[in-house]
Write a protein that holds these residues in place. Sequence first.
Motif, mmCIF file in Angstrom:
data_model
loop_
_atom_site.group_PDB
_atom_site.id
_atom_site.type_symbol
_atom_site.label_atom_id
_atom_site.label_comp_id
_atom_site.label_asym_id
_atom_site.label_seq_id
_atom_site.Cartn_x
_atom_site.Cartn_y
_atom_site.Cartn_z
ATOM 1 N N THR A 254 40.333 46.554 39.348
ATOM 2 C CA THR A 254 41.169 47.498 40.098
ATOM 3 C C THR A 254 40.430 48.785 40.438
ATOM 4 O O THR A 254 40.806 49.472 41.374
ATOM 5 C CB THR A 254 42.419 47.845 39.277
ATOM 6 O OG1 THR A 254 42.025 48.385 38.007
ATOM 7 C CG2 THR A 254 43.275 46.608 39.060
ATOM 8 N N SER B 29 41.842 32.317 39.609
ATOM 9 C CA SER B 29 40.750 32.698 40.510
ATOM 10 C C SER B 29 40.444 31.629 41.545
ATOM 11 O O SER B 29 39.453 31.729 42.267
ATOM 12 C CB SER B 29 39.486 32.984 39.687
ATOM 13 O OG SER B 29 39.113 31.830 38.940
ATOM 14 N N GLU C 28 31.354 40.099 44.843
ATOM 15 C CA GLU C 28 32.406 40.398 45.813
ATOM 16 C C GLU C 28 33.747 39.903 45.276
ATOM 17 O O GLU C 28 34.783 40.563 45.388
ATOM 18 C CB GLU C 28 32.099 39.715 47.150
ATOM 19 C CG GLU C 28 33.160 39.949 48.208
ATOM 20 C CD GLU C 28 32.875 39.182 49.488
ATOM 21 O OE1 GLU C 28 33.831 38.918 50.232
ATOM 22 O OE2 GLU C 28 31.699 38.839 49.732
ATOM 23 N N ARG C 29 33.709 38.730 44.663
ATOM 24 C CA ARG C 29 34.917 38.153 44.066
ATOM 25 C C ARG C 29 35.369 38.962 42.854
ATOM 26 O O ARG C 29 36.560 39.211 42.660
ATOM 27 C CB ARG C 29 34.613 36.707 43.661
ATOM 28 C CG ARG C 29 35.741 35.965 42.979
ATOM 29 C CD ARG C 29 35.292 34.520 42.801
ATOM 30 N NE ARG C 29 36.278 33.752 42.055
ATOM 31 C CZ ARG C 29 36.276 33.607 40.741
ATOM 32 N NH1 ARG C 29 35.358 34.203 40.016
ATOM 33 N NH2 ARG C 29 37.187 32.863 40.151
ATOM 34 N N ARG D 53 37.381 42.003 43.682
ATOM 35 C CA ARG D 53 38.784 41.793 44.019
ATOM 36 C C ARG D 53 39.649 41.687 42.772
ATOM 37 O O ARG D 53 40.860 41.904 42.820
ATOM 38 C CB ARG D 53 38.939 40.525 44.872
ATOM 39 C CG ARG D 53 38.319 40.654 46.245
ATOM 40 C CD ARG D 53 38.807 39.552 47.162
ATOM 41 N NE ARG D 53 38.349 38.241 46.748
ATOM 42 C CZ ARG D 53 37.225 37.673 47.166
ATOM 43 N NH1 ARG D 53 36.445 38.321 48.025
ATOM 44 N NH2 ARG D 53 36.858 36.478 46.748
ATOM 45 N N ASP E 61 34.149 48.339 42.451
ATOM 46 C CA ASP E 61 33.842 47.391 43.513
ATOM 47 C C ASP E 61 32.749 46.428 43.056
ATOM 48 O O ASP E 61 32.061 46.651 42.051
ATOM 49 C CB ASP E 61 33.413 48.130 44.784
ATOM 50 C CG ASP E 61 32.133 48.923 44.557
ATOM 51 O OD1 ASP E 61 31.050 48.361 44.732
ATOM 52 O OD2 ASP E 61 32.223 50.107 44.171
#
Length: 760
Positions: free
Chosen positions: A403, A133, A396-397, A400, A406
Amino acid sequence: MDFENEVRRIARAKWPAAQFGGAAMLDGRERDGIFETEESVHFIEATVSASASKAKEDTRKLFRSIVDHNKLQGMKNAVGWFVTKAEPTAEQRKEVHEQGKGQVRAVSYSQFQQSLIDVRAYLSARKLHGFGSVQDFASGGKNPSISFVEIGLTSKALDENYLVNDILEGALEGNHFAITGQYGAGKSMTLRELFFRLEARYIRGATSKFPVYINLREHSGQRDPVELLERHARSIGFESPSSLIRAWRAGFVVLLADGFDEITSLGVQGSWKKLKDLRMRSLEGVRKLHRESIGTGIVVGGRSHYFEDDRELCNALGLHEGLVLSLDEFTETQMRSFLSRFPGVEHEGAFPQWLPTRPLLLGYLASRGLLSELGENSGMPDAVDGWDYLLDQIYEREGRIETNLDGQTLRRILERAASLARTTEDGLGPITRSELFSAFTEVCGYEPDEQGVLAIQRLPGLGIYRAEDESRCFVDAELADVCKGREVVQFLEAPFDMVKNPGWVGAMNACDRPINEVAINFVLRRLEISHDARGVIRQAVAFLNSRSDLACARGDVAVILLTGELHLDIAFIVSEVNFGARLVEFHPHMLPLSNMQFSHCLFDGVVLNPEVGSNSLPYFDSCLIEQISGRVSSDDLPRDRIMHSCDIGGFDSAATGAAIRAVRMSVGEKVLLITLRKLFVQSLSGRAESALYRGLDVDERRMVGDVLRMLKRHELAVEYSRGDGVIWLPVRKALTRVKRILSAPNESGEEVVRDCRAMG
């Protein structure tokens, strides 16, 4: 002898058909290695010497062996290898060329190993790929611009502390380690640093082992170790996956596996009852990889609350006698060192108490310029804005990584969990597995599948409460309060939609305490942004009046009205709510709250400023009030507002601003004490500067600016500029000093009292 053994190990990996080859005697003389395959025979001499005479002697031995072999077994090609620890010298190469007659090759140990695998090509390709990460705080790129800051690692089992170099040495010896930590603690950065230090060791020839860094989240569903390594090689663009397999089999790698909590299996539907089995099945490929890595050093990282305990961790990951290390959070010295790496960040002042001490969270703040002048900057965020910003960045991280979910959806799940946690004693947890399951379902509209179950397990902001039942709790009270505040905003803006969620409704009926200052301030700031605070509050009150439940939601609206001084033009009854954790104050400049009634509520403290007219007060009916300040007795109460049915524990006239004014002291001292009361007694989450002028006469108002500067100079308060004005934040570590000042200003010995007295 060690060097010769390493050379023979490479030879066995290079020529698997000759795995039983090794040192042998020929014509009464020892040969360091003879390895025969179906097509050829390889004779090896290994030396740590750089002398030409040694090269001459060994090459003659090799050539004689080749000649003898060709006489007896001419069908197989014979090759001689003269292997040196360092690069062969020019004199050595000359002797090998002359004595070997083109049939002996002079190579360094590194070159000999490169014939097994091109290590430098692997390392080069690996560095172009992401490390777990890890990302740059500012750009979001794979390579951080901020250099590594060492964080202590602790073994709870051994009660010992470790540094990165301690793990490096242990891994080179074949030991197994697991590095665990909360979200943003620096696990990936620590593993990345370990990779670069191992690479440096290999490049300078201090070890024959090189690091292989695997992002486990890229290997979901893989059960075969060879398949896992081959996919890893292809994903980083390394051209020879098979050579990586051979190097691994030969024991020339140190495995670094990042993110055991991010890997999922295929074809298994998530179920809390089968969660332990799910973890075991998800990590089957990793477990086999580790167990088949005979004599290989292994360091694996993941979040600390993923497994029930260290025993399950080591068993699920296949770590033999693994040592579990937990990452500590930054000390103040480490925080300053870390922040010094960001341009424009001053770090000599005091840190705000809410400031997170984990590298990732701290880095997000610093990289966005929010900590540009710690301790001195008027723009320093308070807990409300600070955690709200951090949660946006965190999720937000996370979006990502996941899958099918959000970041904002994941954050909403956390916020719903915060509402469920309100039913617990401290409002932080425990939150049961079924409650988290319910939070996911209510937010997403469907039950969590296998990936959803694992996403719930690793929600940032939650830590393990009890390992045996998989319960969770919030890791920070103010973080939890911001989440609760967002839930209240959701209710105020869409109450009809909110009550469609049975989990939330159940929590609002089971909880009896309203949100506190951080959550209140969050709600008020969001209402300011909406520019329709009055309409939103009126809508919520009208909706609550149509129902007989949701006591906790009524309490939330009540404290928002009390704190935000919002207009209430319709009747509103608040029943059976515990306001014990807060001091409720009524002052002359507040908007009338005569349409609100408290019934069967509990209050620890109520402050009635003598100048407040009774027609501005709400009604109190059958309430328990431990103490009323600003009134001296029951006869002194406005009985048209505080009914005889209320039970009053006592009265305290000394705790009010009016009582302070009655004491014989200078105006500066009086303003100091009144301001300290507002900052430290009535609220610990900060007050708008305009609120610090309320209730003061003309002479006292003139002193407020100077008193605030004194509080800042003496490290009792700091200012924070927002778009809608300045907020003054109390320095919480000074709470003991402030209590001493308020109880005995003349005897406190505090310089700030003397300075304010000198103002007049």
